[in-house]
Each structure stands twice: as structure tokens, then as C-alpha cells.
Motif scaffolding. Sequence first.
Motif, PDB file in Angstrom:
ATOM      1  N   PRO A  70      27.982  12.256  76.563  1.00  0.00           N
ATOM      2  CA  PRO A  70      27.761  11.211  76.030  1.00  0.00           C
ATOM      3  C   PRO A  70      26.266  11.272  75.873  1.00  0.00           C
ATOM      4  O   PRO A  70      25.347  11.546  76.477  1.00  0.00           O
ATOM      5  CB  PRO A  70      28.094  10.332  77.047  1.00  0.00           C
ATOM      6  CG  PRO A  70      28.154  11.096  78.008  1.00  0.00           C
ATOM      7  CD  PRO A  70      28.678  12.264  78.449  1.00  0.00           C
ATOM      8  N   SER A 102      40.212  13.010  66.330  1.00  0.00           N
ATOM      9  CA  SER A 102      38.836  13.261  67.156  1.00  0.00           C
ATOM     10  C   SER A 102      38.421  14.638  66.199  1.00  0.00           C
ATOM     11  O   SER A 102      39.207  15.434  66.162  1.00  0.00           O
ATOM     12  CB  SER A 102      38.819  13.263  68.894  1.00  0.00           C
ATOM     13  OG  SER A 102      40.284  14.632  68.764  1.00  0.00           O
ATOM     14  N   PRO A 162      26.658   7.825  68.340  1.00  0.00           N
ATOM     15  CA  PRO A 162      27.036   6.774  69.449  1.00  0.00           C
ATOM     16  C   PRO A 162      28.109   5.835  68.414  1.00  0.00           C
ATOM     17  O   PRO A 162      28.113   5.666  67.480  1.00  0.00           O
ATOM     18  CB  PRO A 162      25.902   5.794  69.768  1.00  0.00           C
ATOM     19  CG  PRO A 162      24.322   6.423  69.705  1.00  0.00           C
ATOM     20  CD  PRO A 162      24.611   7.261  68.108  1.00  0.00           C
ATOM     21  N   ILE A 208      34.720  15.390  70.866  1.00  0.00           N
ATOM     22  CA  ILE A 208      34.812  15.595  72.222  1.00  0.00           C
ATOM     23  C   ILE A 208      34.414  16.806  72.509  1.00  0.00           C
ATOM     24  O   ILE A 208      33.277  17.563  71.783  1.00  0.00           O
ATOM     25  CB  ILE A 208      36.699  16.523  72.762  1.00  0.00           C
ATOM     26  CG1 ILE A 208      36.953  16.850  71.515  1.00  0.00           C
ATOM     27  CG2 ILE A 208      37.891  14.918  72.496  1.00  0.00           C
ATOM     28  CD1 ILE A 208      38.718  17.191  71.307  1.00  0.00           C
ATOM     29  N   THR A 227      25.474   5.588  78.680  1.00  0.00           N
ATOM     30  CA  THR A 227      26.056   6.057  78.584  1.00  0.00           C
ATOM     31  C   THR A 227      27.036   6.278  77.269  1.00  0.00           C
ATOM     32  O   THR A 227      28.199   5.361  77.421  1.00  0.00           O
ATOM     33  CB  THR A 227      26.580   7.268  79.917  1.00  0.00           C
ATOM     34  OG1 THR A 227      28.011   6.673  79.906  1.00  0.00           O
ATOM     35  CG2 THR A 227      25.420   7.724  80.668  1.00  0.00           C
ATOM     36  N   ASP A 228      26.632   6.069  76.799  1.00  0.00           N
ATOM     37  CA  ASP A 228      27.278   6.601  75.258  1.00  0.00           C
ATOM     38  C   ASP A 228      28.955   7.092  74.992  1.00  0.00           C
ATOM     39  O   ASP A 228      28.016   8.362  74.132  1.00  0.00           O
ATOM     40  CB  ASP A 228      26.341   5.464  74.080  1.00  0.00           C
ATOM     41  CG  ASP A 228      26.113   4.209  74.152  1.00  0.00           C
ATOM     42  OD1 ASP A 228      26.602   3.306  75.068  1.00  0.00           O
ATOM     43  OD2 ASP A 228      24.612   4.196  74.165  1.00  0.00           O
ATOM     44  N   PRO A 229      30.020   6.987  74.154  1.00  0.00           N
ATOM     45  CA  PRO A 229      30.105   8.181  73.423  1.00  0.00           C
ATOM     46  C   PRO A 229      29.700   8.589  72.511  1.00  0.00           C
ATOM     47  O   PRO A 229      29.035   8.068  72.160  1.00  0.00           O
ATOM     48  CB  PRO A 229      31.703   8.444  74.127  1.00  0.00           C
ATOM     49  CG  PRO A 229      31.608   6.828  74.114  1.00  0.00           C
ATOM     50  CD  PRO A 229      30.738   6.648  74.686  1.00  0.00           C
ATOM     51  N   PRO A 285      35.276   9.827  66.702  1.00  0.00           N
ATOM     52  CA  PRO A 285      35.027  10.602  68.572  1.00  0.00           C
ATOM     53  C   PRO A 285      34.922  12.049  68.309  1.00  0.00           C
ATOM     54  O   PRO A 285      35.075  13.144  67.717  1.00  0.00           O
ATOM     55  CB  PRO A 285      36.135  10.158  69.216  1.00  0.00           C
ATOM     56  CG  PRO A 285      36.663   8.848  68.420  1.00  0.00           C
ATOM     57  CD  PRO A 285      36.758   9.587  66.996  1.00  0.00           C
TER      58      PRO A 285
END
Length: 283
Positions: free
Chosen positions: A254, A178, A235, A250, A160-162, A248
Motif C-alpha cells: 500500500p 483486480s 490510491p 494485487i 496506508t492506502d491500497p 485494484p
Amino acid sequence: MELRTLRYFVAVAEELHFGRAAARLHMSQPPLSRAIKQLETALGAVLFGRSPTGVTLTPVGAVLLDEARALLGQADRVRVRVAAAAGAATITVGILGDSTDPDVTRLADAYRRRHPHVEVRIRETDLTDPTCGLHAGVVDVALTRGPFDETGLTVRELRTDPVGALLRADDPLARRDSLKPADLADRRWFLFPEGTDPIWQAYWNGGEPRQGPVVRAVQECRQAVLWNGTVGMTPLGHEPAEGLTVVPLIDMPPSRVVAAWNDGDTNPLIRSFVEIAIAAYHG
């Protein structure tokens, strides 16, 4: 012990859940439970601890798991060698053309060591087909990202990739630590063409209907942001091009890297490919 029964055992041992194992094996749970019980009776040992909270492997079960994996691996290699001797050892792998993934390199090296005589044919697809040709029947197995329509497919998660928001480096939001999808609600997003898998489209649009330019490939996504100031998701591990940055996101699940193949396909090359992929991506 039959190989089929050992495959049943391995599925339960890896899933630690009879229901999930049955779904993975494309069978109902009662015959699976009976097969495991018969195996325990034949061996004279309890393989699983069963409780209201779940299933656990006993020490005897852990030993059998190691041995079963070795036996099944050897059985698959026998089939592959026989297929190679018959001149039929080929596998077509669909790969989503989204980036250079170091895990793919590790997988290719491991697969070549295990099956040096197998011809691996690669079919790279753009972002409009997340199944990489599986639904069309043009590949045997796919290395891709979810989520997508899994009807008729078996899917195993590899990693899994954030994810983050892809922005111009001079975008005012680029200075944030974020972001939430709601922070981008009034922005234009890059979109995939009409007819693209709606589950896939919805995920990469942050779960909301969007407006913006249509793209088909990763480079087109980047260029849409660079030239038009649009935004989109990517990603976090992807290196942005010059002039772009990733912040990123939130409140977003992911991105799942998965191996997928058609239900019921018993090709041992596929089974071996998936087993090697799991080891390569977890290694």
C-alpha cells in the motif's frame, strides 16, 4: 523526573521495542535502556515486561504513559505560547498536491483548536518532490506519501492506502476485478521527470522500468491516461475523473501516508503537529 526521560519512556511505550525507540530518538540502545531502568528505580515500579518475544507495558506503565503524554503536551504548549508571545510562532507545512484528503481537514481543525495563535504556512508541491521541500530546507514538516529517500529525516506513518491501476473506462482491462503489475508489463506508464527521487519513482512504476509520457501533477497523470491510453498507479481512495476507472492492484504494497521532518529538529510546533496528525488520522 526530567521531561527528556519521559520522552524516552513514551518512545519505548509507543514502539514497544527498545531498538526502534532508540532509532526514533536518534540515540544508541544502551543509554536508553539505562534511562528506563533508572526511571523504574526512581518510581519503585516496573514499567515494562521484557521477554525474548518483545516488550509489553505493565499496568503501572500504562498509567505513566497517559500522564507522561499529558505532561509533555503541556510542556510543548508552554513553549508554543512563549514563542507566540515573542511573535515567532509560525510553522511551514509541506503538502503533496495529490488530492483533497479529509484527514487533512480534520488535522487542520484540531491543530487550530490546540494552537489558535500559530500561523501555519502551507507549501504545496507537485509529484516530483515527495519530501515537499524538506531536503531543500524550505518547510518544517511534510504531509506526504512514501516511499522516498529518508536520509536525514524522521518519518511517522499516519495511514496506508491500497493502490490500483488507473485506466481509461473503455480499456479492456477495466472490466477486471483486480490486476497484477505483470498484467500491465507491455503498456506505457506515466513517468516522473529525470532527477525525481528513484525510490519514489520505482514504487509508482510498479517496481519496473517503464516507458511513457512525463508528468508532474495528479491532473497531468489523469490526462495522460485519458488522452494517450497510458496507465499508472493511484490510491484506490482517489475518485477517478470522468472517463477513467481504477482497478485494484494485487501484489503491490500500500501507499503510506506519512508525516516527516528533519532529524534533530526540536521545534515543539513540529512535535505537536505530528502528535495531532497521528490522532487525526487514526480518529
